[in-house]
Design an enzyme around this catalytic site. Structure first.
Site, short mmCIF file in Angstrom:
data_model
loop_
_atom_site.label_atom_id
_atom_site.label_comp_id
_atom_site.label_asym_id
_atom_site.label_seq_id
_atom_site.Cartn_x
_atom_site.Cartn_y
_atom_site.Cartn_z
N THR A 144 6.82 13.56 49.17
CA THR A 144 7.44 14.84 49.53
C THR A 144 6.40 15.94 49.69
O THR A 144 6.59 16.88 50.46
CB THR A 144 8.46 15.22 48.43
N SER B 117 8.11 23.03 53.46
CA SER B 117 7.94 24.29 54.20
C SER B 117 6.59 24.95 53.92
O SER B 117 6.24 25.93 54.58
CB SER B 117 9.05 25.29 53.84
N ALA B 118 5.89 24.46 52.90
CA ALA B 118 4.53 24.92 52.58
C ALA B 118 4.49 26.41 52.25
O ALA B 118 3.58 27.13 52.65
CB ALA B 118 3.58 24.59 53.73
N ILE B 119 5.47 26.85 51.50
CA ILE B 119 5.52 28.26 51.09
C ILE B 119 5.34 28.35 49.58
O ILE B 119 5.96 27.59 48.83
CB ILE B 119 6.87 28.89 51.49
N HIS C 229 6.50 30.29 46.79
CA HIS C 229 7.60 31.23 46.58
C HIS C 229 7.34 32.11 45.36
O HIS C 229 6.66 31.71 44.42
CB HIS C 229 8.91 30.47 46.37
N LYS D 152 19.06 26.88 50.84
CA LYS D 152 18.37 28.12 51.18
C LYS D 152 18.43 28.37 52.69
O LYS D 152 18.05 29.43 53.16
CB LYS D 152 16.91 28.05 50.74
N ARG E 46 13.78 16.15 49.39
CA ARG E 46 13.72 16.78 48.07
C ARG E 46 14.40 15.86 47.05
O ARG E 46 15.22 15.03 47.41
CB ARG E 46 14.49 18.10 48.05
C1 LIG Z 1 12.37 20.01 53.11
C2 LIG Z 1 11.56 20.48 51.94
C3 LIG Z 1 11.04 21.77 51.89
C4 LIG Z 1 10.32 22.19 50.78
N1 LIG Z 1 9.73 23.42 50.79
C5 LIG Z 1 8.98 23.80 49.74
C6 LIG Z 1 8.29 25.04 49.75
O1 LIG Z 1 8.30 25.77 50.73
N2 LIG Z 1 7.59 25.41 48.65
C7 LIG Z 1 7.54 24.60 47.54
O2 LIG Z 1 6.90 24.98 46.55
N3 LIG Z 1 8.15 23.40 47.51
C8 LIG Z 1 8.85 22.99 48.58
N4 LIG Z 1 9.46 21.78 48.58
C9 LIG Z 1 9.39 20.98 47.36
C10 LIG Z 1 8.04 20.31 47.20
O3 LIG Z 1 7.65 19.66 48.38
C11 LIG Z 1 8.18 19.31 46.05
O4 LIG Z 1 8.66 19.97 44.90
C12 LIG Z 1 6.87 18.66 45.70
O5 LIG Z 1 6.22 18.14 46.83
C13 LIG Z 1 7.15 17.55 44.70
O6 LIG Z 1 5.94 16.94 44.40
P1 LIG Z 1 5.93 15.66 43.49
O7 LIG Z 1 4.51 15.40 43.17
O8 LIG Z 1 6.88 15.85 42.36
O9 LIG Z 1 6.60 14.52 44.38
P2 LIG Z 1 5.99 13.63 45.54
O10 LIG Z 1 5.10 14.38 46.44
O11 LIG Z 1 7.14 12.91 46.17
O12 LIG Z 1 5.09 12.60 44.75
C14 LIG Z 1 5.63 11.51 44.04
C15 LIG Z 1 4.70 10.35 44.26
O13 LIG Z 1 5.12 9.29 43.43
C16 LIG Z 1 4.83 8.09 44.11
N5 LIG Z 1 5.65 7.02 43.54
C17 LIG Z 1 6.99 6.94 43.52
N6 LIG Z 1 7.38 5.83 42.89
C18 LIG Z 1 6.25 5.19 42.49
C19 LIG Z 1 6.00 3.98 41.79
N7 LIG Z 1 6.99 3.19 41.37
N8 LIG Z 1 4.71 3.61 41.57
C20 LIG Z 1 3.67 4.40 42.00
N9 LIG Z 1 3.87 5.55 42.66
C21 LIG Z 1 5.14 5.95 42.90
C22 LIG Z 1 5.18 8.40 45.56
O14 LIG Z 1 4.52 7.51 46.44
C23 LIG Z 1 4.72 9.83 45.69
O15 LIG Z 1 3.42 9.94 46.24
C24 LIG Z 1 10.15 21.31 49.69
C25 LIG Z 1 10.64 20.01 49.75
C26 LIG Z 1 11.31 19.59 50.88
C27 LIG Z 1 11.77 18.17 50.98
#
Ligand SMILES: Cc1cc2nc3c(=O)[nH]c(=O)nc-3n(C[C@H](O)[C@H](O)[C@H](O)COP(=O)(O)OP(=O)(O)OC[C@H]3O[C@@H](n4cnc5c(N)ncnc54)[C@H](O)[C@@H]3O)c2cc1C
Length: 365
Positions: free
Chosen positions: A79, A84-86, A88, A293, A356
């Site tokens: 994810t 949106s790369a903002i 907030h 949003k 998300r």
């Molecule tokens: C449409 C959209 C718009 C958004 N806009 C914003 C924004 O403007 N500003 C903002 O702050 N946030 C935004 N977000 C939210 C933000 O992108 C996420 O909160 C953030 O990227 C989450 O990061 P993460 O590290 O938790 O998850 P992820 O980036 O999903 O990382 C989880 C990782 O775990 C790995 N994984 C999963 N299962 C396993 C496994 N069994 N074994 C090994 N690896 C595994 C995956 O491969 C992945 O790389 C948005 C999200 C979306 C979808």
């Protein structure tokens, strides 16, 4: 502490790819858990998204043996690369909530953090735009809410003030909320920079390793656990941090890690050519609804323009969770055009979708 946040010319951590023999340089190919050393890790972080990479960066300042693992071929490929790369401010969060606290603290930290990570951050500011009478009536409450969230520089703008700042604002604009603290960031480099500094500071990184299960130490409470990869490697860990995003629920099921659900909420985007960039000067946000949003229109840090996202709830294992669809793109164009006149005529260079984590227990579990 002295190493924290500074670039180390000497890489102290190990980087491995759990790929078939011959698929990567021999020295980087992971084929035996012994390559990681005989001592168990103090912390194994499962998930190298922005959260896991950020945690690895933080932990790399301590004298700990840390391993960051991801099933994908690079960091930040979940994810964290499709959003949106903002950055907030939390102006629209629920006052007093954990989300409000974290967003407030994080948005204050980001300028310094971006400088330390050497990644671009553009404090371009946002405008939440009301385009119906009903939305205009919500502005006063939204301003109060922003102030309760300590975004004290947020203020109401008249339609004329918006047009002055945004000549291409929709002719339907009734007024809005200026949110000066909203910023643009490079979403790809955030994860990469965190991981590179962590690696330089001694964190090991293992990519291409799907964690299929967790063997908790026996008897219960024993200090050593094992993570088991889908191809049978056992990785010893004193502490495991599950930040696997959409994969975190399945991982938690494996160790009885609590009753919560996580399902993908797809967000589709349109990316416009750089020639469309002059159309908007701020991050233009719609007035949100209870469910979403809504579709925003914003520049990117790279000089393009983007519009999105949709909010579509899908089942956990839906392989289409990051696909774009004709219907989704139509909704993005419709939503973006409610804010910006002429958006639909701009040249599109790409579409993408991110998923998300939607959790019925709330944002934080
Ligand atoms: C449409 C959209 C718009 C958004 N806009 C914003 C924004 O403007 N500003 C903002 O702050 N946030 C935004 N977000 C939210 C933000 O992108 C996420 O909160 C953030 O990227 C989450 O990061 P993460 O590290 O938790 O998850 P992820 O980036 O999903 O990382 C989880 C990782 O775990 C790995 N994984 C999963 N299962 C396993 C496994 N069994 N074994 C090994 N690896 C595994 C995956 O491969 C992945 O790389 C948005 C999200 C979306 C979808």
């Amino acid at each position: 502490m002295t190493r924290f946040g500074t670039w180390q010319p000497k890489i102290r951590g190990k980087l491995f790819y759990n790929w078939p023999q011959g698929a990567c340089e021999e020295a980087l190919c992971f084929n035996d858990a012994d390559q990681l050393g005989s001592k168990p890790y103090d912390v194994v972080i499962v998930g190298a998204g922005v959260v896991g990479c950020g945690l690895a960066y933080q932990l790399s300042q301590y004298e700990l043996r840390v391993l960051l693992v991801d099933r994908l071929h690079d960091v930040g490929e979940g994810t964290s690369k499709a959003n949106s790369a903002i950055i907030h401010t939390g102006y629209d969060a629920k006052p007093g909530s954990l989300e409000s606290k974290l967003l407030h603290e994080a948005s204050a930290d980001w300028p310094g953090l971006a400088a330390r990570l050497k990644i671009p951050l553009d404090p371009i500011g946002g405008i939440m735009m009301a385009v119906t009478d009903e939305q205009e009536r919500q502005l006063e409450a939204a301003e109060k809410n922003a102030h309760a969230n300590r975004a004290t520089d947020v203020r109401i703008l008249s339609a004329a003030e918006i047009r002055e700042r945004e000549p291409n604002a929709s002719p339907n604009v009734r007024g809005g909320l200026l949110v000066p603290g909203e910023s643009l960031v490079d979403p790809f480099m955030a994860s990469i920079a965190y991981a590179e500094i962590a690696l330089a500071n001694g964190v090991d990184i293992l990519l291409g390793a799907d964690i299929a299960g967790v063997e908790l130490g026996q008897p219960p409470g024993a200090p050593l656990h094992h993570l088991v990869t889908a191809d049978g490697h056992r990785l010893p860990a004193r502490r495991i941090v599950n930040v696997a995003g959409l994969g975190s629920r399945r991982l938690a099921d494996g160790y009885g890690g609590g009753a919560f659900d996580i399902n993908p909420r797809r967000g589709q985007f349109l990316l416009f050519d750089k020639s469309a960039r002059p159309l908007v000067q701020h991050i233009l946000l719609p007035v949100p609804t209870a469910h979403t949003k809504g579709v925003l229109v914003a520049p990117t840090i790279f000089g393009n323009l983007l519009a999105g996202p949709t909010a579509e709830d899908l089942p956990l294992d839906d392989p289409a969770a990051t696909h774009t669809t004709v219907e989704g793109i139509r909704r993005v164009v419709e939503g973006g055009s409610r804010l910006v006149d002429g958006l639909a005529r701009q040249p599109v260079i790409a579409t993408y979708a991110g998923a998300r984590c939607a959790c019925s227990q709330g944002s934080y579990v």
